[in-house]
Scaffold this active site. Sequence first.
Site, PDB file in Angstrom:
ATOM      1  N   GLU A 160       0.731  -1.255  -0.157  1.00  0.00           N
ATOM      2  CA  GLU A 160      -0.031   0.072   0.107  1.00  0.00           C
ATOM      3  C   GLU A 160       0.965   1.154   0.070  1.00  0.00           C
ATOM      4  O   GLU A 160       0.584   2.366  -0.514  1.00  0.00           O
ATOM      5  CB  GLU A 160      -0.925  -0.061   1.166  1.00  0.00           C
ATOM      6  CG  GLU A 160      -2.072  -1.105   1.017  1.00  0.00           C
ATOM      7  CD  GLU A 160      -3.113  -0.669  -0.158  1.00  0.00           C
ATOM      8  OE1 GLU A 160      -3.084   0.535  -0.446  1.00  0.00           O
ATOM      9  OE2 GLU A 160      -3.345  -1.278  -1.079  1.00  0.00           O
ATOM     10  N   CYS A 181     -18.417  -2.777 -17.468  1.00  0.00           N
ATOM     11  CA  CYS A 181     -18.548  -2.225 -16.155  1.00  0.00           C
ATOM     12  C   CYS A 181     -19.981  -3.291 -15.378  1.00  0.00           C
ATOM     13  O   CYS A 181     -20.962  -2.779 -15.783  1.00  0.00           O
ATOM     14  CB  CYS A 181     -18.784  -1.170 -15.781  1.00  0.00           C
ATOM     15  SG  CYS A 181     -18.824  -0.255 -14.285  1.00  0.00           S
TER      16      CYS A 181
HETATM   17  S1  SF4 Z   1     -17.923   5.506 -15.736  1.00  0.00           S
HETATM   18 FE1  SF4 Z   1     -19.367   4.630 -14.390  1.00  0.00          FE
HETATM   19  S2  SF4 Z   1     -20.055   2.918 -16.114  1.00  0.00           S
HETATM   20 FE2  SF4 Z   1     -18.333   3.718 -16.959  1.00  0.00          FE
HETATM   21  S3  SF4 Z   1     -16.656   2.272 -15.955  1.00  0.00           S
HETATM   22 FE3  SF4 Z   1     -16.843   4.203 -14.703  1.00  0.00          FE
HETATM   23  S4  SF4 Z   1     -17.946   3.409 -12.834  1.00  0.00           S
HETATM   24 FE4  SF4 Z   1     -18.464   2.064 -14.863  1.00  0.00          FE
END
Ligand code: SF4
Length: 375
Positions: free
Chosen positions: A46, A208
């Site tokens: 870390e 994501c």
């Molecule tokens: S902007 Fe939002 S949807 Fe895109 S990778 Fe980041 S958290 Fe995920």
Amino acid sequence: MIAHEIQTATNQPVFSERLLAWFDVHGRHDLPWQQPRTAYRVWISEVMLQQTQVATVIDYFNRFIQRFPQLGDLAAAPLDDVLALWSGLGYYARARNLHAAARVMAAEGIPDSLVHWLALPGVGASTAAAIMAQAFDAPATILDGNVKRVMARHAGIDTPIEQASTIQALYHVAKSHTPTTRLADYTQAIMDLGATLCTRGQANCARCPVSTDCVAYLTDQVAQLPTRRARKPIPTRRAIFLHIEDDAGRLMLIRRPPSGIWGGLWCLPEYTPIEAQELQQSQHSESAARQAMLSQWSFAVQGEAVEIAAFEHRFTHYLLNATIERVRVGTYSYAQDTPDVRWFHVCDLPAALPQLGLPKPIARFLADCSVPLEE
Ligand code: SF4
């Protein structure tokens, strides 16, 4: 529109559940400090990760652990050995603090609470939280650069990310997403999301796990968030380093003062040149400034100083514009090593350099000149 409203409307698993499901399949499970994930190893990783990316840290971490497998090994080592292994990683105060903290822990034991980690040199709030979560599976919320970016985008926070009120808001959001179980995995998962999908450049929102309620994604602001204050241009500072070589072909290195830039590292002696406008008003010439600097060692300087190299090095707050001058001195009868001065024959440099803590540009220069220079 805020994330909470979207999440309620879609009735989907909470943020942490989606993130952990993604982490189980796509997260990083084989980082060297995860096997085994002890407090000592997590702490070192870390601190190294505070200003440096994972890909760079891995080799440094492995070398460090090989040399200092246990806390006692690190605490017992001279600071020079620690700085040598830190060479090139930058932000050397981290290494000095790590060493100081190791000595505290060797005497008092490894902390098992956030407040005791925070009392150690070089351990801030996010580092302490990361250690508690990863090494002790304790409920703690990290907020490093990656997590700030994810939270700013996901919650659609558009005030400058350096602002205290923004940091507070980001922490509040990050804490609200922190689960009560699998803290170690969640902490690694949120760091992985920021490092691999929600990156500073092109975010990969299509893959994501939390895109369905991400405000930045849903409102097409991913490229705009997080926002930053306009950066002031950084100033340039001039410096001259002296490559002092005696008749026997030996080169002098000095240990820099313990604090400040490159604190405690071995380096060529440095002086600040007199700027052109000052020079016109000054009684002293450039060579007088150099001579004043050299006089502390009572050298018999031979001939003129010759510029042999130049480099620029960017620090957070300024750009160092440096030249390296070679100065020949007669065989210096007092040229013996002291705790703060060491002489190296240029032929011995290749073997000596890896054992020394050196600033990166100086190490690069010395590696290049490790064969005697011709006139
Ligand atoms: S902007 Fe939002 S949807 Fe895109 S990778 Fe980041 S958290 Fe995920």
